[in-house]
Design an enzyme around this catalytic site. Structure first.
Site, PDB file in Angstrom:
ATOM      1  N   LYS A 114       0.952  -1.447  -0.020  1.00  0.00           N
ATOM      2  CA  LYS A 114      -0.141  -0.020  -0.023  1.00  0.00           C
ATOM      3  C   LYS A 114       0.921   1.298  -0.085  1.00  0.00           C
ATOM      4  CE  LYS A 114      -4.540  -1.353   1.657  1.00  0.00           C
ATOM      5  NZ  LYS A 114      -5.654  -1.222   2.717  1.00  0.00           N
ATOM      6  N   LYS A 206      -4.958  -9.695  -7.087  1.00  0.00           N
ATOM      7  CA  LYS A 206      -6.307  -9.893  -6.130  1.00  0.00           C
ATOM      8  C   LYS A 206      -7.283  -8.965  -6.718  1.00  0.00           C
ATOM      9  CE  LYS A 206      -5.897  -7.901  -2.216  1.00  0.00           C
ATOM     10  NZ  LYS A 206      -5.948  -7.480  -0.886  1.00  0.00           N
ATOM     11  N   LYS A 209     -10.650  -3.000  -4.355  1.00  0.00           N
ATOM     12  CA  LYS A 209     -11.281  -1.801  -4.609  1.00  0.00           C
ATOM     13  C   LYS A 209     -10.512  -1.043  -5.167  1.00  0.00           C
ATOM     14  CE  LYS A 209     -13.298  -2.610  -0.025  1.00  0.00           C
ATOM     15  NZ  LYS A 209     -13.281  -2.439   1.540  1.00  0.00           N
TER      16      LYS A 209
HETATM   17  P1  TYM Z   1     -10.905  -5.154   3.636  1.00  0.00           P
HETATM   18  O1  TYM Z   1     -11.783  -4.124   4.079  1.00  0.00           O
HETATM   19  O2  TYM Z   1      -9.813  -4.832   2.739  1.00  0.00           O
HETATM   20  O3  TYM Z   1     -11.556  -6.279   3.150  1.00  0.00           O
HETATM   21  C1  TYM Z   1     -12.676  -6.987   3.730  1.00  0.00           C
HETATM   22  C2  TYM Z   1     -12.629  -8.561   3.971  1.00  0.00           C
HETATM   23  O4  TYM Z   1     -12.799  -8.935   2.492  1.00  0.00           O
HETATM   24  C3  TYM Z   1     -11.578  -9.887   2.081  1.00  0.00           C
HETATM   25  N1  TYM Z   1     -11.224  -9.621   0.885  1.00  0.00           N
HETATM   26  C4  TYM Z   1     -11.140 -10.726  -0.181  1.00  0.00           C
HETATM   27  N2  TYM Z   1     -11.417 -12.123  -0.068  1.00  0.00           N
HETATM   28  C5  TYM Z   1     -10.975 -12.909  -1.013  1.00  0.00           C
HETATM   29  N3  TYM Z   1     -10.566 -12.193  -2.419  1.00  0.00           N
HETATM   30  C6  TYM Z   1     -10.426 -10.931  -2.208  1.00  0.00           C
HETATM   31  N4  TYM Z   1      -9.805 -10.461  -3.441  1.00  0.00           N
HETATM   32  C7  TYM Z   1     -10.702 -10.076  -1.224  1.00  0.00           C
HETATM   33  N5  TYM Z   1     -10.483  -8.926  -1.092  1.00  0.00           N
HETATM   34  C8  TYM Z   1     -10.827  -8.581   0.213  1.00  0.00           C
HETATM   35  C9  TYM Z   1     -10.583  -9.564   3.246  1.00  0.00           C
HETATM   36  O5  TYM Z   1      -9.699 -10.538   3.299  1.00  0.00           O
HETATM   37  C10 TYM Z   1     -11.560  -9.021   4.468  1.00  0.00           C
HETATM   38  O6  TYM Z   1     -11.752 -10.329   5.117  1.00  0.00           O
HETATM   39  N6  TYM Z   1      -7.660  -4.965   7.780  1.00  0.00           N
HETATM   40  C11 TYM Z   1      -9.100  -5.692   7.064  1.00  0.00           C
HETATM   41  C12 TYM Z   1     -10.173  -5.083   8.069  1.00  0.00           C
HETATM   42  C13 TYM Z   1     -10.143  -5.202   9.456  1.00  0.00           C
HETATM   43  C14 TYM Z   1     -10.359  -6.456  10.099  1.00  0.00           C
HETATM   44  C15 TYM Z   1     -10.012  -6.071  11.656  1.00  0.00           C
HETATM   45  C16 TYM Z   1     -10.597  -7.830   9.743  1.00  0.00           C
HETATM   46  C17 TYM Z   1      -9.913  -4.337  10.363  1.00  0.00           C
HETATM   47  N7  TYM Z   1      -9.885  -4.902  11.599  1.00  0.00           N
HETATM   48  C18 TYM Z   1     -10.337  -7.303  12.427  1.00  0.00           C
HETATM   49  C19 TYM Z   1     -10.864  -8.788  10.744  1.00  0.00           C
HETATM   50  C20 TYM Z   1     -10.730  -8.453  12.112  1.00  0.00           C
HETATM   51  C21 TYM Z   1      -9.233  -5.012   5.650  1.00  0.00           C
HETATM   52  O7  TYM Z   1      -8.782  -3.936   5.366  1.00  0.00           O
HETATM   53  O8  TYM Z   1     -10.340  -5.967   4.960  1.00  0.00           O
END
Ligand code: TYM
Length: 345
Positions: A114, A206, A209
């Site tokens: 990032k 991947k 967004k």
């Molecule tokens: P975020 O917002 O990027 O994504 C949310 C969830 O979607 C999953 N994900 C995917 N799964 C499969 N294929 C993909 N291409 C894909 N893109 C995203 C992510 O693995 C996630 O589960 N850091 C986290 C948010 C967070 C969090 C937490 C999660 C903050 N605190 C505590 C669990 C526990 C994040 O940026 O997810």
């Protein structure tokens, strides 16, 4: 206070939610409701680690909440809230910043990706992000965390932080008659056929967004025409689909589309290849369009309805925050005792 089994997970309100978020995370959130007490959080404090337009952030927080509800999460039985309404997340994150080591954070691949080449210009928040993520989970002493594959390393860091806190403060935890495993090491739940959904334009990247091409992803609020166009334009290779899973090796685009189909239909890849193997992609894609529209169409429609009623969505978040705060405050009081701070009783 003893730790009971509890699920926590979060989704960032940044840009549109896509099929990766849905299949990698939200589908599992919905399933786990039948087994655990669940807390699902719109992690707005995480979102601002990179610049967010304020009005757009507000819209996005409501949109992720709407996606949770439209996908089948029950905010009455479980807790749905936005992170910034429970100050204990940020409070515990500071304590964890003092437990986590620079060396640990330096290994985080997501920060490297990032921050890119201009690392000097990345926010301090982006660097410390995994400490906040550990706090999100551990402030509820959650035991299970459903996520996609890309969050695995952050979960491992959360486990390291929990363990180091328990060790560093072992004597104080004992002196306060608290469970010696004060923070249970959270277990990642990375399950299903779509733990890593790839871009529709490039099967080695991947689905994300932040990809500049909207054709790289299916958004949860895409209408039927957009879904059809994106699936039909999805990159493939010139070979017909193989008859067996082994034949998907080294064919990332084919593997991705079959994985998406499997996840949306609840069928195995092997079963699908039994039906579509040997045939052209066009046939398979037509069937995938129908399936995706059938599964995602109602969610998109419900999200639109909820977008027209922000007062309701906000009331869900306020109610969820009030219930989350009770649990978080209890943990934070014990943490203050353990660390040696003085507090009002
Ligand atoms: P975020 O917002 O990027 O994504 C949310 C969830 O979607 C999953 N994900 C995917 N799964 C499969 N294929 C993909 N291409 C894909 N893109 C995203 C992510 O693995 C996630 O589960 N850091 C986290 C948010 C967070 C969090 C937490 C999660 C903050 N605190 C505590 C669990 C526990 C994040 O940026 O997810």
């Amino acid at each position: 206070m003893t730790a009971t089994e509890r699920v926590f997970s979060g989704v960032q309100p940044t840009g549109n939610l896509h099929l990766g978020n849905y299949l990698g995370a939200i589908v599992n959130f919905v399933k786990l409701q039948n087994v655990y007490n669940c807390i699902y959080c719109v992690v707005d404090l995480h979102a601002i680690t990179v610049w967010q337009d304020p009005a757009e952030l507000t819209r996005s927080i409501r949109e992720v909440t709407a996606a949770f509800i439209a996908s089948g999460i029950d905010p009455k039985k479980h807790i749905v809230f936005n992170q910034s309404q429970v100050a204990e997340h940020a409070e515990l994150a500071w304590v964890f910043n003092c437990v986590a080591r620079l060396g640990w954070l330096n290994r985080m691949t997501q920060f490297k990706e990032k921050a890119g080449k201009d690392r000097e210009n990345a926010s301090v928040g982006l660097y410390a992000y995994p400490s906040l993520m550990a706090a999100d989970i551990l402030v509820y002493r959650a035991t299970h965390v459903p996520v996609g594959e890309d969050q695995k390393q952050h979960l491992e860091l959360s486990r390291d932080i929990a363990q180091k806190f328990n060790n560093d403060f072992a004597d104080s935890i004992k002196a306060h008659n608290l469970d010696p495993v004060f923070f249970p090491p959270p277990e990642p739940l990375i399950t299903g056929p779509a733990t890593r959904v790839m871009s529709l334009r490039d099967g080695t990247k991947k689905m994300s967004k932040s990809d500049p091409s909207d054709y790289s992803r299916i958004n949860l609020n895409d209408d039927a025409d957009a879904i059809a166009q994106k699936v039909r334009k999805a990159k493939t290779d010139p070979e017909p689909l193989p008859g067996e899973e082994k034949g998907l090796e080294h064919r990332p685009e084919a593997d991705n589309l079959v994985g998406i189909y499997a996840a949306l239909s609840g069928r195995t890849k092997a079963d699908l290849l039994g039906e579509f193997g040997g045939g052209q992609f066009s046939n398979f894609k037509n069937s995938l369009v129908d399936l995706a529209v059938e599964k995602l169409g109602p969610i998109g429609m419900e999200m639109k309805k909820l977008a027209a009623d922000p007062a309701y969505v906000d009331s869900v978040l306020i109610d969820g925050s009030n219930r989350a705060r009770v649990i978080a405050a209890e943990t934070m009081s014990s943490v203050k005792d353990i660390v040696g701070f003085i507090r009002k009783r």
